[in-house]
Design a protein around this motif. Structure first.
Motif, PDB file in Angstrom:
ATOM      1  N   GLN A  98       0.861  -1.205  -0.352  1.00 25.86           N
ATOM      2  CA  GLN A  98       0.536  -0.051   0.144  1.00 25.86           C
ATOM      3  C   GLN A  98       1.407   1.611   0.190  1.00 25.86           C
ATOM      4  N   VAL A  99       2.342   1.595   0.452  1.00 23.92           N
ATOM      5  CA  VAL A  99       2.803   2.288   0.607  1.00 23.92           C
ATOM      6  C   VAL A  99       3.380   2.263  -0.696  1.00 23.92           C
ATOM      7  N   ALA A 100       4.045   2.230  -0.777  1.00 21.71           N
ATOM      8  CA  ALA A 100       4.129   1.933  -2.546  1.00 21.71           C
ATOM      9  C   ALA A 100       3.422   2.113  -3.194  1.00 21.71           C
ATOM     10  N   GLY A 101       2.243   1.639  -3.765  1.00 22.97           N
ATOM     11  CA  GLY A 101       1.309   2.267  -4.606  1.00 22.97           C
ATOM     12  C   GLY A 101       0.849   3.467  -4.063  1.00 22.97           C
ATOM     13  N   HIS A 102       0.608   3.757  -2.990  1.00 23.96           N
ATOM     14  CA  HIS A 102       0.554   5.211  -3.026  1.00 23.96           C
ATOM     15  C   HIS A 102       1.626   6.245  -2.892  1.00 23.96           C
ATOM     16  N   SER A 103       3.092   5.582  -2.640  1.00 24.86           N
ATOM     17  CA  SER A 103       3.847   6.954  -2.719  1.00 24.86           C
ATOM     18  C   SER A 103       3.945   7.142  -3.857  1.00 24.86           C
ATOM     19  N   ALA A 104       3.596   5.659  -5.278  1.00 19.25           N
ATOM     20  CA  ALA A 104       3.963   6.238  -6.897  1.00 19.25           C
ATOM     21  C   ALA A 104       3.464   7.536  -7.272  1.00 19.25           C
ATOM     22  N   ALA A 105       2.123   6.805  -6.825  1.00 16.51           N
ATOM     23  CA  ALA A 105       1.261   8.489  -7.455  1.00 16.51           C
ATOM     24  C   ALA A 105       1.209   9.609  -7.104  1.00 16.51           C
ATOM     25  N   VAL A 106       1.684   9.397  -5.171  1.00 14.52           N
ATOM     26  CA  VAL A 106       2.200  10.821  -4.852  1.00 14.52           C
ATOM     27  C   VAL A 106       3.443  11.875  -6.090  1.00 14.52           C
ATOM     28  N   ALA A 107       4.631  10.718  -5.670  1.00 14.52           N
ATOM     29  CA  ALA A 107       5.445  11.463  -6.554  1.00 14.52           C
ATOM     30  C   ALA A 107       5.447  11.972  -7.992  1.00 14.52           C
ATOM     31  N   MET A 108       4.857  10.440  -8.288  1.00 12.52           N
ATOM     32  CA  MET A 108       4.248  11.747  -9.411  1.00 12.52           C
ATOM     33  C   MET A 108       3.893  12.267  -9.701  1.00 12.52           C
ATOM     34  N   VAL A 109       2.581  12.656  -8.885  1.00  8.68           N
ATOM     35  CA  VAL A 109       1.947  14.126  -9.322  1.00  8.68           C
ATOM     36  C   VAL A 109       2.859  15.396  -8.837  1.00  8.68           C
ATOM     37  N   ARG A 110       4.159  15.256  -7.568  1.00  5.51           N
ATOM     38  CA  ARG A 110       4.360  16.143  -7.299  1.00  5.51           C
ATOM     39  C   ARG A 110       5.535  16.597  -8.284  1.00  5.51           C
ATOM     40  N   ALA A 111       6.309  15.526  -8.926  1.00  5.26           N
ATOM     41  CA  ALA A 111       7.297  16.251 -10.280  1.00  5.26           C
ATOM     42  C   ALA A 111       6.648  16.314 -11.570  1.00  5.26           C
ATOM     43  N   GLU A 112       5.007  15.860 -11.679  1.00  8.23           N
ATOM     44  CA  GLU A 112       4.088  16.386 -12.788  1.00  8.23           C
ATOM     45  C   GLU A 112       4.543  18.251 -12.809  1.00  8.23           C
ATOM     46  N   LEU A 113       4.306  18.478 -11.150  1.00 12.02           N
ATOM     47  CA  LEU A 113       3.365  19.656 -11.303  1.00 12.02           C
ATOM     48  C   LEU A 113       4.567  20.987 -11.042  1.00 12.02           C
ATOM     49  N   VAL A 114       6.085  20.168 -10.655  1.00 11.44           N
ATOM     50  CA  VAL A 114       7.409  21.126 -10.624  1.00 11.44           C
ATOM     51  C   VAL A 114       8.113  21.088 -11.553  1.00 11.44           C
ATOM     52  N   ALA A 115       7.513  20.701 -13.048  1.00  6.78           N
ATOM     53  CA  ALA A 115       8.204  20.088 -13.506  1.00  6.78           C
ATOM     54  C   ALA A 115       7.220  21.951 -14.720  1.00  6.78           C
ATOM     55  N   ARG A 116       6.315  21.124 -14.641  1.00 10.20           N
ATOM     56  CA  ARG A 116       4.865  21.696 -14.820  1.00 10.20           C
ATOM     57  C   ARG A 116       5.319  24.245 -14.224  1.00 10.20           C
ATOM     58  N   LEU A 117       5.870  23.726 -13.264  1.00 11.17           N
ATOM     59  CA  LEU A 117       6.084  25.451 -12.863  1.00 11.17           C
ATOM     60  C   LEU A 117       7.323  25.668 -13.068  1.00 11.17           C
ATOM     61  N   ALA A 118       7.982  24.186 -13.420  1.00  6.75           N
ATOM     62  CA  ALA A 118       9.283  25.186 -14.214  1.00  6.75           C
ATOM     63  C   ALA A 118       9.444  25.301 -15.436  1.00  6.75           C
ATOM     64  N   ASP A 119       8.236  25.193 -16.210  1.00  6.78           N
ATOM     65  CA  ASP A 119       7.772  25.550 -17.466  1.00  6.78           C
ATOM     66  C   ASP A 119       7.223  26.917 -17.912  1.00  6.78           C
ATOM     67  N   GLU A 120       6.572  27.367 -16.281  1.00  7.10           N
ATOM     68  CA  GLU A 120       4.950  28.137 -16.535  1.00  7.10           C
ATOM     69  C   GLU A 120       6.826  29.647 -15.822  1.00  7.10           C
ATOM     70  N   LEU A 121       7.169  29.242 -15.303  1.00  7.48           N
ATOM     71  CA  LEU A 121       8.414  29.935 -14.902  1.00  7.48           C
ATOM     72  C   LEU A 121       9.240  30.786 -16.108  1.00  7.48           C
ATOM     73  N   SER A 122       9.804  29.567 -16.856  1.00  7.85           N
ATOM     74  CA  SER A 122      10.784  29.997 -17.346  1.00  7.85           C
ATOM     75  C   SER A 122      10.308  30.804 -18.985  1.00  7.85           C
ATOM     76  N   ALA A 123       8.535  30.939 -19.033  1.00  8.18           N
ATOM     77  CA  ALA A 123       7.535  31.795 -20.001  1.00  8.18           C
ATOM     78  C   ALA A 123       7.619  33.633 -19.013  1.00  8.18           C
ATOM     79  N   LEU A 124       7.827  33.331 -18.237  1.00 10.30           N
ATOM     80  CA  LEU A 124       7.301  34.962 -17.337  1.00 10.30           C
ATOM     81  C   LEU A 124       9.009  35.548 -17.806  1.00 10.30           C
TER      82      LEU A 124
END
Length: 362
Positions: A187-213
């Motif tokens: 259970q820990v591993a399953g939830h961890s993978a989902a949480v880590a994926m969203v966090r990584a995607e968010l930071v990547a998309r924020l970095a893209d938005e910041l580069s355009a500002l």
């Protein structure tokens, strides 16, 4: 899309406050202690989580005097587009269960997590100024709140992960059989993978938005997501099984997203944000908030809450802040002790004078 017909009952110092005829810019002006931030906090509770102050629910209801028994509170707002109400959302408590938060959407019971499907919230408060020198846990909470803009069910995943980690810790402490640990670690591993994926995607998309500002007048930060362990479900499950003796001795899991870190540096100098000046840290925090506001406004109504932000900016940065907010899709709520810092947007803003827990339209 915007929040309209906002009502508060017995919330903090507001016995009964109604805010109507809202606009893109909404200003709450009054002396310190008048109840301006309480209004922002109420709006922040129209999303999942504990709001911008992370307060205990039992502390939110207005009390006539210290020592009085618990009371109930209620916060409601309409989502409107072009003058037509599309939904009514609200959260409240009941006096006999002051620690339980209840939610309704269009009059029907709902979960706090489901609020993220209706409204995306972002905020910036003076208490967040120390984010870059605070703990890694504070930055994880910052990331998780922002992540709701791209994954409304992220809060549920984080909560499930925390529950599973506590159960694993209990099993390690009691030296439970391996088969029980195998089950909870899955259970820990399953939830961890989902949480880590969203966090990584968010930071990547924020970095893209910041580069355009534009990099000026707000310092542009560079963001990096540093996972606290394997992000692959199978690899993390194997790591947890291998490190049971270590984690039992430590009293906690030392691998996984509960150890993640958000690394922030100033893009122009590569200096860690924690080592930058207070002004530079504030500028980078505003830049991240603006970038997140762009993400949050994609796909559903978005509200940006800015507590005492204008008074601490010089005229150049204040003008640029208003320009970027004007171009954005998010409805903006700002507080201040006086109207002077908002002169540039005064004619296009809805303004309330807040005093003693009451708000009067100016």
């Amino acid at each position: 899309m915007a929040l309209t017909r906002i009502s508060l009952e017995n919330f903090r110092n507001h016995a009964a406050t109604t805010l109507g005829e809202t606009a893109h810019f909404n200003l709450l002006v009054g002396e310190n202690g008048a109840g301006k931030t309480n209004l922002l906090e109420a709006l922040s509770l129209l999303g999942p989580g504990r709001g911008l102050r992370r307060a205990n629910l039992g502390d939110l209801a207005k009390k006539a005097a210290p020592g009085d028994p618990p009371q109930s509170f209620a916060i409601g707002a309409s989502l409107s587009e072009a003058g037509t109400v599309s939904a009514r959302i609200g959260t409240y408590s009941e006096a006999h269960q002051p620690g339980r938060r209840l939610v309704r959407v269009n009059g029907a019971p709902a979960t706090a997590t489901s609020l993220a499907e209706w409204l995306a919230l972002s905020w910036l408060t003076p208490a967040m100024d120390g984010l870059f020198t605070d703990s890694a846990g504070a930055r994880r909470r910052f990331v998780d709140r922002m992540a709701l803009a791209i994954a409304p069910d992220h809060a549920r995943r984080v909560s499930a992960l925390e529950t599973a980690l506590r159960e694993r810790g209990r099993l390690l402490e009691t030296r439970a059989e391996a088969r029980w640990l195998d089950a909870v670690e899955a259970q820990v591993a399953g939830h961890s993978a989902a949480v880590a994926m969203v966090r990584a995607e968010l930071v990547a998309r924020l970095a893209d938005e910041l580069s355009a500002l534009p990099s000026e007048p707000f310092a542009r930060p560079a963001l990096t997501y540093r996972p606290g362990g394997p992000t692959d479900e199978t690899a993390l499950r194997a790591e947890l099984a291998r490190q049971r003796p270590r984690d039992r001795a430590a009293g906690r899991a030392l691998s996984g997203p509960q150890r993640d870190e958000l690394e922030v540096v100033m893009a122009s100098t590569r200096l860690p944000a924690s080592s930058c000046s207070t002004g530079e840290q504030k500028a980078m925090l505003i830049a991240i908030t603006l970038a997140h506001g762009i993400l949050a406004a994609a796909g559903r109504p978005s509200v940006l809450l800015l507590d005492e932000v204008a008074a601490h900016l010089d005229p150049v940065r204040r003008t640029e802040l208003f320009r970027r907010l004007r171009q954005g899709k998010a409805q903006v709520w700002m507080t201040g002790t006086e109207l002077a810092p908002f002169e540039a947007i005064r004619d296009e803003a809805a303004i309330w004078r807040v005093s003693g827990g009451q708000a009067e339209r100016v």
